[in-house]
Design an enzyme around this catalytic site. Sequence first.
Site: not given
Length: 146
Positions: A9, A15, A119
């Site tokens: 990420c 994440r 996100d």
Amino acid sequence: MFQKILVVCVGNICRSPTGEYLLKNLLPNKQVDSAGIASEISKLVGKPADSMATTVAAEHGIDLTPHGSRQLTEAMAAEYDLILVMEKGHIDAVCSIAPAARGKTMLFGQWVGQKEIPDPYRQSREAFDFAWSILEESAAAWAKKL
């Protein structure tokens, strides 16, 4: 076939560590790690997983406390058989760091309608819960495919 999997990420604190530890739990015979495409520029290298990401994961039986953020490098990308990213734009970002990784970079949400995982960084608890739900569904789908 895919023994070494890298989950990517942006900062490698929300994440990708969550995806990494979900896959580690589901695929104990594979090497799963994570990294960020902008960990270095964001000054996050070595930082632990975000506290809210850690809390949400812990509530689902996943421990993120061993995690430390890492910057994706070309050499690192070359080590892995499969690179899983959170958003379509991350594919280009990975390939700008490691052009040879294009053919082995896919969405983490590939098998659940090619979903992108938003996100949750610096957002509400609900944003983290929403990201968790897609990550969990996607990890289960990858575990079936692999």
